[in-house]
Scaffold this motif. Sequence first.
Motif, mmCIF file in Angstrom:
data_model
loop_
_atom_site.group_PDB
_atom_site.id
_atom_site.type_symbol
_atom_site.label_atom_id
_atom_site.label_comp_id
_atom_site.label_asym_id
_atom_site.label_seq_id
_atom_site.Cartn_x
_atom_site.Cartn_y
_atom_site.Cartn_z
ATOM 1 N N PRO A 43 11.936 -13.855 -3.839
ATOM 2 C CA PRO A 43 11.431 -14.216 -2.507
ATOM 3 C C PRO A 43 11.917 -13.235 -1.436
ATOM 4 O O PRO A 43 12.953 -12.581 -1.583
ATOM 5 C CB PRO A 43 12.008 -15.621 -2.273
ATOM 6 C CG PRO A 43 12.469 -16.098 -3.604
ATOM 7 C CD PRO A 43 12.817 -14.890 -4.389
ATOM 8 N N ASP A 44 11.151 -13.145 -0.355
ATOM 9 C CA ASP A 44 11.554 -12.443 0.869
ATOM 10 C C ASP A 44 11.927 -10.991 0.639
ATOM 11 O O ASP A 44 12.958 -10.509 1.121
ATOM 12 C CB ASP A 44 12.723 -13.183 1.544
ATOM 13 C CG ASP A 44 12.338 -14.570 2.000
ATOM 14 O OD1 ASP A 44 11.390 -14.686 2.787
ATOM 15 O OD2 ASP A 44 12.976 -15.551 1.561
ATOM 16 N N VAL A 45 11.096 -10.276 -0.111
ATOM 17 C CA VAL A 45 11.312 -8.846 -0.300
ATOM 18 C C VAL A 45 10.024 -8.107 0.018
ATOM 19 O O VAL A 45 8.958 -8.705 0.154
ATOM 20 C CB VAL A 45 11.766 -8.510 -1.735
ATOM 21 C CG1 VAL A 45 13.101 -9.168 -2.056
ATOM 22 C CG2 VAL A 45 10.705 -8.916 -2.757
ATOM 23 N N THR A 46 10.125 -6.792 0.125
ATOM 24 C CA THR A 46 8.964 -5.936 0.295
ATOM 25 C C THR A 46 8.852 -5.027 -0.916
ATOM 26 O O THR A 46 9.839 -4.417 -1.329
ATOM 27 C CB THR A 46 9.093 -5.073 1.568
ATOM 28 O OG1 THR A 46 9.159 -5.922 2.704
ATOM 29 C CG2 THR A 46 7.904 -4.140 1.717
ATOM 30 N N VAL A 47 7.659 -4.959 -1.501
ATOM 31 C CA VAL A 47 7.453 -4.108 -2.677
ATOM 32 C C VAL A 47 6.324 -3.130 -2.388
ATOM 33 O O VAL A 47 5.331 -3.474 -1.758
ATOM 34 C CB VAL A 47 7.126 -4.942 -3.939
ATOM 35 C CG1 VAL A 47 8.299 -5.830 -4.323
ATOM 36 C CG2 VAL A 47 5.878 -5.791 -3.740
ATOM 37 N N VAL A 48 6.502 -1.880 -2.843
ATOM 38 C CA VAL A 48 5.477 -0.855 -2.687
ATOM 39 C C VAL A 48 5.483 0.029 -3.927
ATOM 40 O O VAL A 48 6.461 0.077 -4.676
ATOM 41 C CB VAL A 48 5.711 0.029 -1.441
ATOM 42 C CG1 VAL A 48 5.640 -0.778 -0.169
ATOM 43 C CG2 VAL A 48 7.027 0.762 -1.534
ATOM 44 N N GLY A 49 4.387 0.751 -4.126
ATOM 45 C CA GLY A 49 4.342 1.767 -5.170
ATOM 46 C C GLY A 49 3.493 1.383 -6.361
ATOM 47 O O GLY A 49 2.943 0.285 -6.447
ATOM 48 N N ILE A 50 3.378 2.342 -7.296
ATOM 49 C CA ILE A 50 2.648 2.162 -8.544
ATOM 50 C C ILE A 50 3.555 2.638 -9.684
ATOM 51 O O ILE A 50 3.734 3.841 -9.860
ATOM 52 C CB ILE A 50 1.332 2.963 -8.555
ATOM 53 C CG1 ILE A 50 0.449 2.588 -7.361
ATOM 54 C CG2 ILE A 50 0.578 2.757 -9.850
ATOM 55 C CD1 ILE A 50 -0.807 3.427 -7.238
ATOM 56 N N PRO A 51 4.136 1.727 -10.458
ATOM 57 C CA PRO A 51 4.147 0.270 -10.243
ATOM 58 C C PRO A 51 5.051 -0.091 -9.078
ATOM 59 O O PRO A 51 5.931 0.685 -8.694
ATOM 60 C CB PRO A 51 4.690 -0.271 -11.566
ATOM 61 C CG PRO A 51 5.571 0.830 -12.084
ATOM 62 C CD PRO A 51 4.901 2.118 -11.671
ATOM 63 N N ALA A 52 4.820 -1.255 -8.515
ATOM 64 C CA ALA A 52 5.538 -1.658 -7.306
ATOM 65 C C ALA A 52 7.013 -1.899 -7.606
ATOM 66 O O ALA A 52 7.379 -2.430 -8.646
ATOM 67 C CB ALA A 52 4.908 -2.915 -6.718
#
Length: 261
Positions: free
Chosen positions: A177-186
Amino acid sequence: MACVVDIPLAEPSPSGPVKASLSKLIREDIGCVRQRDPAARGQLETLLTYPGIHALIWYRIANRLWLSGWRFPARLLSWFGRFVSNVDIHPGARIGRRFFIDHGACVVIGETAEVGDDVTLYHGVTLGGTSWSPGKRHPTLEDRVVVGAGAKILGPITVGAGSRVGANSVVIDSTPPDVTVVGIPARVVRPQLSHRRVVGKIDLDHHLMPDPVGDAIEVLLDRVEFLEARLTHMQKRLRDAGVPTTPPHETSHNLTEVDNG
């Protein structure tokens, strides 16, 4: 910066969840748009001009038919909703209250997907499966999740409550919970509760994403600068002690040039 809080947007009923009527769900879907889209100027305009709302209305009706065992009419209504809104939501998906699809276009939500309350999706989002086997094969988005444009969330994974998925990311693993994910793969690029949480509202600043590649390059540049300064200091100490600092191969090369001259 706003203070960090952990206040849910809607308090659960003391006696447990109560199934809302179809009309109440649709009214909530329309009402939440103005809170998350400054371009929305009124409920009538929202109802008539927002394809995300149109898709949700057709989904809500088709979902009731699906749950009542009227599978073919539900699929037919779902197809019609896709035809008029360009949003494909399977009638078997489970979607919570106050769901908002901003710029509703090219959104796909699979049959076994589960979406919590107060979730926001932007255009081009896919909640897809990774298996042809029956059973749970689509993702679960918990309450208050925000998914940026073009993101793909694949497989029977769970995106934790209050998390944000960056635009064009591909999420194939569950997130806390309450995180930020980015990218490939995230990957998690911002730890828990480090992004803004505004009291009583959803933080829609999903564009405020860190740049992990830029951060890595910055660390490398700092390290190179440190090593160059350290090398210069060591060379100075050697010169002060009378020790030659020119590498042997360079000395030999210079002597050869003198002899040839």
